[in-house]
Design a protein around this motif. Structure first.
Motif, PDB file in Angstrom:
ATOM      1  N   ARG A  65       0.828  -1.208   0.000  1.00  0.00           N
ATOM      2  CA  ARG A  65       0.000   0.000   0.000  1.00  0.00           C
ATOM      3  C   ARG A  65       0.866   1.263   0.000  1.00  0.00           C
ATOM      4  NH1 ARG A  65      -5.352  -0.309   3.646  1.00  0.00           N
ATOM      5  NH2 ARG A  65      -3.870  -0.146   5.348  1.00  0.00           N
ATOM      6  N   ALA A  66       2.020   1.209   0.673  1.00  0.00           N
ATOM      7  CA  ALA A  66       2.938   2.352   0.642  1.00  0.00           C
ATOM      8  C   ALA A  66       3.439   2.581  -0.779  1.00  0.00           C
ATOM      9  CB  ALA A  66       4.113   2.112   1.591  1.00  0.00           C
ATOM     10  N   HIS A  67       3.773   1.486  -1.456  1.00  0.00           N
ATOM     11  CA  HIS A  67       4.225   1.570  -2.849  1.00  0.00           C
ATOM     12  C   HIS A  67       3.107   2.153  -3.715  1.00  0.00           C
ATOM     13  CE1 HIS A  67       6.310  -0.643  -6.427  1.00  0.00           C
ATOM     14  NE2 HIS A  67       6.537   0.650  -6.419  1.00  0.00           N
ATOM     15  N   GLU A  68       1.901   1.675  -3.505  1.00  0.00           N
ATOM     16  CA  GLU A  68       0.752   2.161  -4.258  1.00  0.00           C
ATOM     17  C   GLU A  68       0.517   3.650  -4.000  1.00  0.00           C
ATOM     18  OE1 GLU A  68      -3.977   0.993  -4.917  1.00  0.00           O
ATOM     19  OE2 GLU A  68      -2.872   0.219  -3.196  1.00  0.00           O
ATOM     20  N   THR A  69       0.693   4.074  -2.756  1.00  0.00           N
ATOM     21  CA  THR A  69       0.532   5.491  -2.409  1.00  0.00           C
ATOM     22  C   THR A  69       1.505   6.347  -3.211  1.00  0.00           C
ATOM     23  OG1 THR A  69      -0.227   5.004  -0.167  1.00  0.00           O
ATOM     24  CG2 THR A  69       0.711   7.196  -0.554  1.00  0.00           C
ATOM     25  N   GLY A  70       2.755   5.892  -3.279  1.00  0.00           N
ATOM     26  CA  GLY A  70       3.759   6.620  -4.044  1.00  0.00           C
ATOM     27  C   GLY A  70       3.400   6.714  -5.516  1.00  0.00           C
ATOM     28  N   ARG A  71       2.941   5.615  -6.082  1.00  0.00           N
ATOM     29  CA  ARG A  71       2.583   5.604  -7.501  1.00  0.00           C
ATOM     30  C   ARG A  71       1.379   6.512  -7.776  1.00  0.00           C
ATOM     31  NH1 ARG A  71       5.338   1.956 -10.423  1.00  0.00           N
ATOM     32  NH2 ARG A  71       3.858   2.119 -12.146  1.00  0.00           N
ATOM     33  N   ASN A  72       0.424   6.517  -6.851  1.00  0.00           N
ATOM     34  CA  ASN A  72      -0.739   7.386  -7.024  1.00  0.00           C
ATOM     35  C   ASN A  72      -0.342   8.858  -6.973  1.00  0.00           C
ATOM     36  OD1 ASN A  72      -2.493   5.230  -7.275  1.00  0.00           O
ATOM     37  ND2 ASN A  72      -3.070   5.218  -5.114  1.00  0.00           N
ATOM     38  N   LEU A  73       0.613   9.183  -6.097  1.00  0.00           N
ATOM     39  CA  LEU A  73       1.101  10.563  -6.029  1.00  0.00           C
ATOM     40  C   LEU A  73       1.759  10.966  -7.348  1.00  0.00           C
ATOM     41  CD1 LEU A  73       2.685  10.642  -2.447  1.00  0.00           C
ATOM     42  CD2 LEU A  73       0.738  11.992  -3.226  1.00  0.00           C
ATOM     43  N   VAL A  74       2.554  10.066  -7.900  1.00  0.00           N
ATOM     44  CA  VAL A  74       3.215  10.342  -9.175  1.00  0.00           C
ATOM     45  C   VAL A  74       2.179  10.564 -10.268  1.00  0.00           C
ATOM     46  CG1 VAL A  74       4.676   9.363 -10.983  1.00  0.00           C
ATOM     47  CG2 VAL A  74       5.338   9.117  -8.593  1.00  0.00           C
ATOM     48  N   CYS A  75       1.159   9.692 -10.315  1.00  0.00           N
ATOM     49  CA  CYS A  75       0.115   9.820 -11.332  1.00  0.00           C
ATOM     50  C   CYS A  75      -0.614  11.150 -11.216  1.00  0.00           C
ATOM     51  CB  CYS A  75      -0.880   8.665 -11.214  1.00  0.00           C
ATOM     52  SG  CYS A  75      -0.201   7.072 -11.729  1.00  0.00           S
TER      53      CYS A  75
END
Length: 203
Positions: free
Chosen positions: A185-195
Motif C-alpha cells: 500500500r505504501a508503494h501504491e501510495t507513491g505511484r498514485n502521487l506520481v500519477c
C-alpha cells in the motif's frame, strides 16, 4: 572503496553479459554503484548505457546515510536511467522510503526489514509499529489493522496472535502477511502521487 565498487560493477556486467545464456527466462539487472558521489554514479550509468540489459538496479544505499543524501542520490540516479526499463532500488524497506523513492522514479524494491520485523513479533501498520508480544494484546480481539484486507487481518485477532507468537512458528508467517500488505500500500501510495502530479502537469 566507492571508486573500486563502481569499476567492479561495470566489469561484472561484462562478465554477466558473456555468461547470460538464458535470455528468455533470466533478466539482467546491472547495479549502479558509487556511494554518495554523483560523479561515480554518472560514470557507472554512462558505461551501462553502452550495453544491453533488461532493467537496472541502484545499489550502495540504505547503509545509514542521512535521509537527505539518500533522496539526493536516488533522484540523481533514477532521473538518468532509461524510462523504458524497470528501476530497482536495493535493500530499501521502510514504508516512508518506499513512498519517497517511488515519487523519485523507482519501480521495484527488496528488503529483509518487513519479514525480519514480523519474525520478531512486530507488525508494521500505517499507524506505527504494533508489538504483538506485549501483554496489552492478550484480550484484544481486533485485527492487526482494522481496514486491512489481508488474510491475517480478516481471520485472526491480535489476542490469537499474541497467544501463539512465542510458541508457534506460524505466527511469524501470519504477521508477515499484513506487514507485506502495508508495504504494498505504501508503494501504491507513491505511484498514485506520481500519477496525480503527472496529470496536474498536463492540465
Amino acid at each position: 572503496m566507492c571508486i573500486r565498487d563502481s569499476d567492479r560493477t561495470v566489469r561484472w556486467l561484462d562478465r554477466c553479459i558473456s555468461a547470460h545464456e538464458k535470455k528468455e527466462s533470466q533478466n539482467l539487472f546491472p547495479i549502479v554503484q558509487g556511494g554518495l558521489d554523483e560523479n561515480l554514479r554518472q560514470k557507472c550509468i554512462d558505461e551501462f548505457l553502452k550495453r544491453e540489459f533488461n532493467g537496472i538496479a541502484i545499489g550502495g544505499l540504505a547503509g545509514g546515510e542521512e535521509k537527505k543524501d539518500f533522496a539526493r542520490i536516488v533522484e540523481f540516479t533514477a532521473q538518468r536511467l532509461p524510462e523504458d526499463k524497470p528501476r530497482y532500488l536495493m535493500g530499501v524497506g521502510y514504508p516512508e522510503d518506499l513512498v519517497v523513492s517511488v515519487c523519485l522514479g523507482v519501480d521495484m524494491f527488496d528488503c529483509v526489514f518487513p519479514t525480519r520485523t514480523a519474525r520478531f513479533g512486530t507488525a508494521l501498520t500505517k499507524y506505527g509499529d504494533l508489538k504483538i508480544k506485549k501483554q496489552e494484546y492478550e484480550c484484544d480481539f481486533r485485527p492487526i489493522q482494522e481496514d486491512c484486507k489481508c488474510e491475517t487481518c480478516q481471520n485472526y485477532s491480535r489476542a490469537f496472535l499474541h497467544s501463539i507468537v512465542r510458541k508457534e512458528e506460524i505466527a511469524c508467517h501470519l504477521i508477515t502477511i499484513p506487514v507485506s500488505y502495508t508495504h504494498l500500500r505504501a508503494h501504491e501510495t507513491g505511484r498514485n502521487l506520481v500519477c496525480r502530479l503527472l496529470l496536474e502537469k498536463k492540465k
